[in-house]
Scaffold this motif. Structure first.
Motif, PDB file in Angstrom:
ATOM      1  N   PRO A  54      32.078  42.703  35.743  1.00  0.00           N
ATOM      2  CA  PRO A  54      31.794  42.006  34.306  1.00  0.00           C
ATOM      3  C   PRO A  54      32.465  42.763  33.260  1.00  0.00           C
ATOM      4  O   PRO A  54      32.544  43.848  32.741  1.00  0.00           O
ATOM      5  N   LEU A  55      33.899  42.176  32.695  1.00  0.00           N
ATOM      6  CA  LEU A  55      34.866  42.785  31.752  1.00  0.00           C
ATOM      7  C   LEU A  55      34.677  42.061  30.441  1.00  0.00           C
ATOM      8  O   LEU A  55      34.547  40.969  30.356  1.00  0.00           O
ATOM      9  N   VAL A  56      34.702  42.769  29.366  1.00  0.00           N
ATOM     10  CA  VAL A  56      34.987  42.400  27.904  1.00  0.00           C
ATOM     11  C   VAL A  56      36.343  43.191  27.779  1.00  0.00           C
ATOM     12  O   VAL A  56      36.785  44.219  28.203  1.00  0.00           O
ATOM     13  N   VAL A  57      37.048  42.407  26.670  1.00  0.00           N
ATOM     14  CA  VAL A  57      38.580  42.719  26.486  1.00  0.00           C
ATOM     15  C   VAL A  57      38.519  42.634  24.912  1.00  0.00           C
ATOM     16  O   VAL A  57      38.013  41.954  24.044  1.00  0.00           O
ATOM     17  N   ARG A  76      39.186  56.446  24.955  1.00  0.00           N
ATOM     18  CA  ARG A  76      40.287  57.344  25.717  1.00  0.00           C
ATOM     19  C   ARG A  76      39.363  58.575  26.164  1.00  0.00           C
ATOM     20  O   ARG A  76      39.879  59.144  27.142  1.00  0.00           O
ATOM     21  N   GLU A  77      38.842  59.222  25.218  1.00  0.00           N
ATOM     22  CA  GLU A  77      38.444  60.530  25.441  1.00  0.00           C
ATOM     23  C   GLU A  77      37.019  60.676  26.302  1.00  0.00           C
ATOM     24  O   GLU A  77      36.849  61.279  27.313  1.00  0.00           O
ATOM     25  N   SER A  78      36.073  59.543  25.976  1.00  0.00           N
ATOM     26  CA  SER A  78      34.912  59.538  26.381  1.00  0.00           C
ATOM     27  C   SER A  78      34.860  58.793  27.633  1.00  0.00           C
ATOM     28  O   SER A  78      33.869  58.899  28.604  1.00  0.00           O
ATOM     29  N   GLY A  79      35.655  57.752  27.488  1.00  0.00           N
ATOM     30  CA  GLY A  79      35.462  56.806  28.846  1.00  0.00           C
ATOM     31  C   GLY A  79      34.157  55.492  28.502  1.00  0.00           C
ATOM     32  O   GLY A  79      34.204  54.784  29.502  1.00  0.00           O
ATOM     33  N   GLU A  80      33.774  55.575  27.294  1.00  0.00           N
ATOM     34  CA  GLU A  80      32.490  54.693  27.089  1.00  0.00           C
ATOM     35  C   GLU A  80      32.572  54.212  25.819  1.00  0.00           C
ATOM     36  O   GLU A  80      33.220  54.760  24.765  1.00  0.00           O
ATOM     37  N   SER A 132      23.561  44.039  22.876  1.00  0.00           N
ATOM     38  CA  SER A 132      24.518  45.147  22.832  1.00  0.00           C
ATOM     39  C   SER A 132      24.952  45.380  24.284  1.00  0.00           C
ATOM     40  O   SER A 132      24.160  45.424  25.130  1.00  0.00           O
ATOM     41  N   LEU A 133      26.361  45.540  24.522  1.00  0.00           N
ATOM     42  CA  LEU A 133      26.612  45.570  25.796  1.00  0.00           C
ATOM     43  C   LEU A 133      27.157  47.119  26.166  1.00  0.00           C
ATOM     44  O   LEU A 133      28.265  47.352  25.378  1.00  0.00           O
ATOM     45  N   GLU A 134      26.628  47.621  26.750  1.00  0.00           N
ATOM     46  CA  GLU A 134      27.114  49.257  26.964  1.00  0.00           C
ATOM     47  C   GLU A 134      28.105  49.036  28.251  1.00  0.00           C
ATOM     48  O   GLU A 134      28.233  48.397  29.217  1.00  0.00           O
ATOM     49  N   CYS A 135      29.369  49.779  27.733  1.00  0.00           N
ATOM     50  CA  CYS A 135      30.618  49.552  28.568  1.00  0.00           C
ATOM     51  C   CYS A 135      30.986  50.919  29.182  1.00  0.00           C
ATOM     52  O   CYS A 135      31.199  51.986  28.392  1.00  0.00           O
ATOM     53  N   ARG A 136      31.669  51.019  30.109  1.00  0.00           N
ATOM     54  CA  ARG A 136      32.609  51.958  30.626  1.00  0.00           C
ATOM     55  C   ARG A 136      33.927  51.647  30.557  1.00  0.00           C
ATOM     56  O   ARG A 136      34.273  50.413  30.872  1.00  0.00           O
ATOM     57  N   LYS A 137      34.859  52.339  30.173  1.00  0.00           N
ATOM     58  CA  LYS A 137      36.278  52.067  30.161  1.00  0.00           C
ATOM     59  C   LYS A 137      36.928  51.626  31.592  1.00  0.00           C
ATOM     60  O   LYS A 137      36.740  52.588  32.567  1.00  0.00           O
ATOM     61  N   GLY A 153      36.721  46.890  28.938  1.00  0.00           N
ATOM     62  CA  GLY A 153      35.373  47.598  29.307  1.00  0.00           C
ATOM     63  C   GLY A 153      34.560  46.856  30.347  1.00  0.00           C
ATOM     64  O   GLY A 153      34.482  45.842  30.529  1.00  0.00           O
ATOM     65  N   GLU A 154      34.022  47.417  31.144  1.00  0.00           N
ATOM     66  CA  GLU A 154      32.973  47.185  32.290  1.00  0.00           C
ATOM     67  C   GLU A 154      31.714  47.177  31.694  1.00  0.00           C
ATOM     68  O   GLU A 154      31.122  48.318  31.307  1.00  0.00           O
ATOM     69  N   VAL A 155      31.065  46.033  31.863  1.00  0.00           N
ATOM     70  CA  VAL A 155      29.642  46.103  31.275  1.00  0.00           C
ATOM     71  C   VAL A 155      28.598  46.700  32.334  1.00  0.00           C
ATOM     72  O   VAL A 155      28.749  46.351  33.196  1.00  0.00           O
ATOM     73  N   VAL A 156      27.884  47.727  32.048  1.00  0.00           N
ATOM     74  CA  VAL A 156      27.067  48.410  32.905  1.00  0.00           C
ATOM     75  C   VAL A 156      25.630  48.291  32.546  1.00  0.00           C
ATOM     76  O   VAL A 156      24.691  48.619  33.303  1.00  0.00           O
ATOM     77  N   HIS A 157      25.275  47.707  31.065  1.00  0.00           N
ATOM     78  CA  HIS A 157      23.845  47.637  30.803  1.00  0.00           C
ATOM     79  C   HIS A 157      23.614  46.419  29.425  1.00  0.00           C
ATOM     80  O   HIS A 157      24.725  46.555  29.070  1.00  0.00           O
ATOM     81  N   LEU A 158      23.024  45.942  29.624  1.00  0.00           N
ATOM     82  CA  LEU A 158      22.699  44.856  28.341  1.00  0.00           C
ATOM     83  C   LEU A 158      21.468  44.905  27.822  1.00  0.00           C
ATOM     84  O   LEU A 158      20.399  44.846  28.498  1.00  0.00           O
ATOM     85  N   HIS A 159      21.584  44.733  26.321  1.00  0.00           N
ATOM     86  CA  HIS A 159      20.268  44.695  25.704  1.00  0.00           C
ATOM     87  C   HIS A 159      20.617  43.384  24.844  1.00  0.00           C
ATOM     88  O   HIS A 159      21.257  42.980  24.146  1.00  0.00           O
ATOM     89  N   VAL A 160      19.059  42.683  24.795  1.00  0.00           N
ATOM     90  CA  VAL A 160      18.939  41.467  24.253  1.00  0.00           C
ATOM     91  C   VAL A 160      17.713  41.459  23.404  1.00  0.00           C
ATOM     92  O   VAL A 160      16.770  41.911  23.940  1.00  0.00           O
TER      93      VAL A 160
END
Length: 211
Positions: A54-57, A76-80, A132-137, A153-160
């Motif tokens: 699951p990717l967002v750009v 770039r620093e945190s990866g998230e 809100s879409l929590e993403c990791r780089k 970003g790869e979506v790892v958790h979703l809040h609706v």
């Protein structure tokens, strides 16, 4: 009318693209650096591109002096990072987050938005956001002579927001209840409260209709 993009400069191409590829969803991105400083900024060169993974750009242009904006530098620093969708209720606050604040200014505080802890990433999400879409780089690609970054970003958790989920078992979310805001060209925006349904037809149905 026709426009030759190989002869147009970048501002002209941006002006045309931003007026014809519409409406565009807005990613109000929250991210943190190694020191824990929070940045929030909106981007409308944004969309979801894949479900497996699951990717967002997000397309992010560098500052005029060529240095990367915090939205590119912090992941770039945190990866998230977190993509917070913008509804009509927080559209004005989103616009405040677009102000070119000096370094160290808290955009969320200035906009009257509330940062709350995310579930799987260190970057906070925005409490007032409908989604809100929590993403990791997944990737950060540097492109273009002016230094534009493509953040994947790869979506790892979703809040609706609860009231938009009409059937949790069937994973059904009512887009009308989200009241998401989309970006047009220039100063224009649009709401998703007006809609129409159109069922996708099969080839057999098309043949039956056309004879």
């Amino acid at each position: 009318m026709e426009f030759d993009f190989e002869t147009l400069d970048a501002p002209s191409r941006y002006k045309l693209l931003s007026q014809v590829v519409v409406p565009r969803p807005i990613a109000l991105v929250t991210a943190v650096d190694r020191a824990g400083r929070v940045n929030a900024a909106p981007y409308s060169f944004f969309n979801v591109m894949s479900q497996a993974p699951p990717l967002v750009v997000i397309g992010i242009e560098n500052r005029p002096d060529g240095t990367p904006k915090d939205t590119a530098q912090f992941p770039r620093e945190s990866g998230e990072f977190v993509v917070n969708m913008v509804d009509f209720a927080i559209a004005g606050a989103m616009n405040v987050c677009a102000v070119d604040f000096p370094p160290g200014e808290n955009e969320l505080q200035a906009a009257g938005l509330t940062a709350v802890a995310s579930t799987k990433v260190t970057a906070p999400r925005i409490a007032e956001a409908p989604v809100s879409l929590e993403c990791r780089k997944f990737a950060l690609v540097e492109i273009g002579p002016r230094g534009r970054s493509i953040l994947v970003g790869e979506v790892v958790h979703l809040h609706v927001r609860d009231d938009a989920v009409t059937d949790p078992v069937r994973l059904h979310v009512d887009p009308g209840r989200l009241d998401i805001v989309g970006r047009l060209g220039g100063f224009g925006y649009v709401r998703t409260t007006e809609r129409f349904d159109m069922k996708r037809i099969s080839y057999a149905e098309w043949v039956a209709r056309t004879g």
